[in-house]
Design an enzyme around this catalytic site. Structure first.
Site, short mmCIF file in Angstrom:
data_model
loop_
_atom_site.label_atom_id
_atom_site.label_comp_id
_atom_site.label_asym_id
_atom_site.label_seq_id
_atom_site.Cartn_x
_atom_site.Cartn_y
_atom_site.Cartn_z
N ARG A 146 0.87 -1.18 0.00
CA ARG A 146 0.00 0.00 0.00
C ARG A 146 0.91 1.23 0.00
O ARG A 146 2.04 1.19 0.48
CB ARG A 146 -0.90 0.02 1.24
N LYS A 170 -2.18 -2.32 8.04
CA LYS A 170 -3.28 -1.77 8.83
C LYS A 170 -3.19 -2.28 10.26
O LYS A 170 -2.84 -3.43 10.51
CB LYS A 170 -4.62 -2.17 8.20
N HIS A 241 -2.84 2.35 -5.80
CA HIS A 241 -3.58 1.09 -5.67
C HIS A 241 -3.70 0.37 -7.01
O HIS A 241 -3.89 -0.84 -7.04
CB HIS A 241 -4.96 1.37 -5.07
N ARG A 244 -0.85 -1.86 -7.01
CA ARG A 244 -1.10 -2.97 -6.08
C ARG A 244 -2.02 -4.01 -6.72
O ARG A 244 -1.76 -5.22 -6.64
CB ARG A 244 -1.70 -2.41 -4.80
N HIS A 267 -3.79 -9.07 3.62
CA HIS A 267 -5.24 -9.14 3.83
C HIS A 267 -5.54 -10.00 5.05
O HIS A 267 -5.00 -11.10 5.20
CB HIS A 267 -5.94 -9.76 2.62
N TYR A 276 -9.41 -10.99 -6.96
CA TYR A 276 -8.43 -11.08 -8.04
C TYR A 276 -8.62 -12.32 -8.90
O TYR A 276 -8.15 -12.38 -10.03
CB TYR A 276 -7.01 -11.03 -7.45
#
Length: 300
Positions: A146, A170, A241, A244, A267, A276
C-alpha cells in the site's frame, strides 16, 4: 438497536483499532440501516431476515448510492450481524444468505504488463530524484505494498542480504515481503547514488526522502506516479492502488496461490483476496475471444 450499534462501534475502536474515518463510514452506514428498519417497523433483531437486507440494499440503490457505497454498506452489515452472533445477542446472521451481486463489487482497475514496463522505465537520468523514483516504482510493483506502507518504510525495515523487507500494514500488523532481484538492484542504486544527495544531513530514518530531506508523503508519491503515468502514455487514472492491483493480478496469472497472495497483500481475510480471481478469469475470457477472432476464417 442504537445501543447495539454503540456497543459494536466501541468494539471496532477499542479491540480492532480501526481508524476514525473507517469508524465514521461504518457508523453512517449502520445508522442508515437502523433508520430503515425503524421505517419498516422492525424493532426486534430476530425479525431481520435476508429478505429485509436485500430490500435495504434496493432502498440504497433507489436513493442513488453508487455501487461502491452499497458494497461498503453491505460489508458493514455483514460485520455488524457477525458481531451480534458472536456476542450471543442473536442466533443467526441474515447476511449469510445474501450473495453480493457483481454490480455491487466493481473489479479494480489494473495495468497491462506492457504498461507496467513503460511506467517503470519512465524515470530517466542519474539525478538523486531519478534514482529514488526508479526504486519506489520498482518496490511498490514488486511487492504490492500500500502507498502508506511504502512511504513509511525505514532503513531498518530492509534486509536486502536475504532479499526481503518488513512492512507494517493496517493496525500496525507486521509482515515479511520478499524482494526480487530487479527491486533489490534499484534499491541498492538509490541507497548508493540517490539517497545521500537527498538526506541533507538531517539523519532521517525514512527510506524514501523528498527534496527537503524528509520522509515522502502519500500525496507526494501520488503526484510523482501521476506524472510518470502521463509520461508513459498510459490512458486513464493511475493510482498507487492500481499498481497494487496489477501486482496481485499478474502474480495470480503467473501461478501463485491465493493464500500466498493473501499474505503478500496483508489481507486479514481470504475473501478480500478472492476478487483477483475474477480479474484473472476476465483476462482468460478476453484471451479466448481474441483467439476465436484470430481463428475465424481459417480452414477447418
Amino acid at each position: 438497536m442504537n445501543h447495539y450499534l454503540d456497543h459494536y462501534l466501541n468494539y471496532l475502536a477499542v479491540e480492532r483499532g480501526l481508524a476514525n474515518n473507517t469508524l465514521d463510514a461504518y457508523g453512517r452506514d449502520l445508522a442508515r440501516y437502523l433508520d430503515y428498519l425503524e421505517s419498516q417497523k422492525i424493532v426486534a433483531l430476530e425479525n431481520i431476515s435476508a429478505a429485509v437486507v436485500l430490500r435495504f440494499l434496493s432502498h440504497l440503490k433507489n436513493a442513488g448510492l453508487s455501487p461502491r457505497s452499497r458494497a461498503r454498506a453491505l460489508a458493514a452489515l455483514r460485520t455488524f450481524h457477525k458481531f451480534l452472533v458472536r456476542e450471543k445477542i442473536t442466533k443467526d446472521n441474515p447476511t449469510d444468505q445474501v450473495v453480493s451481486p457483481k454490480s455491487l463489487t466493481p473489479l479494480p482497475h489494473t495495468l497491462a504488463p506492457l504498461d507496467v514496463e513503460s511506467l517503470l522505465s519512465s524515470p530517466k537520468g542519474e539525478s538523486a530524484l531519478a534514482w529514488r523514483d526508479r526504486a519506489m516504482l520498482e518496490i511498490i510493483y514488486a511487492t504490492g505494498l500500500r502507498v502508506s506502507e511504502l512511504v513509511s518504510l525505514k532503513l531498518s525495515d530492509l534486509q536486502m542480504d536475504v532479499g526481503y523487507l518488513t512492512a507494517f500494514g493496517k493496525r500496525s500488523k507486521q509482515r515479511i515481503v520478499p524482494l526480487g532481484e530487479t527491486a533489490i538492484a534499484a534499491l541498492q542504486e538509490y541507497l548508493q547514488n540517490g539517497r545521500p544527495g537527498l538526506e541533507k544531513q538531517k539523519g532521517s530514518h525514512f527510506l524514501f526522502l523528498n527534496r527537503s530531506g524528509e520522509g515522502l508523503t502519500r500525496q507526494g508519491f501520488w503526484l510523482i506516479l501521476r506524472g510518470y503515468a502521463t509520461e508513459a502514455g498510459i490512458l486513464g487514472r493511475v493510482t498507487p492502488h492500481t499498481l497494487r492491483h496489477s501486482f496481485a493480478t499478474h502474480l495470480l496469472e503467473g501461478g501463485a496461490s491465493l493464500h500466498t497472495l493473501q499474505h503478500l497483500l496483508g489481507h486479514a481475510y481470504l475473501n478480500t483476496t478472492e476478487i483477483y480471481l475474477h480479474l484473472t478469469h476476465q483476462s482468460e475470457q478476453q484471451a479466448l475471444k481474441l483467439m476465436e477472432g484470430l481463428c475465424e476464417g481459417l480452414p477447418r
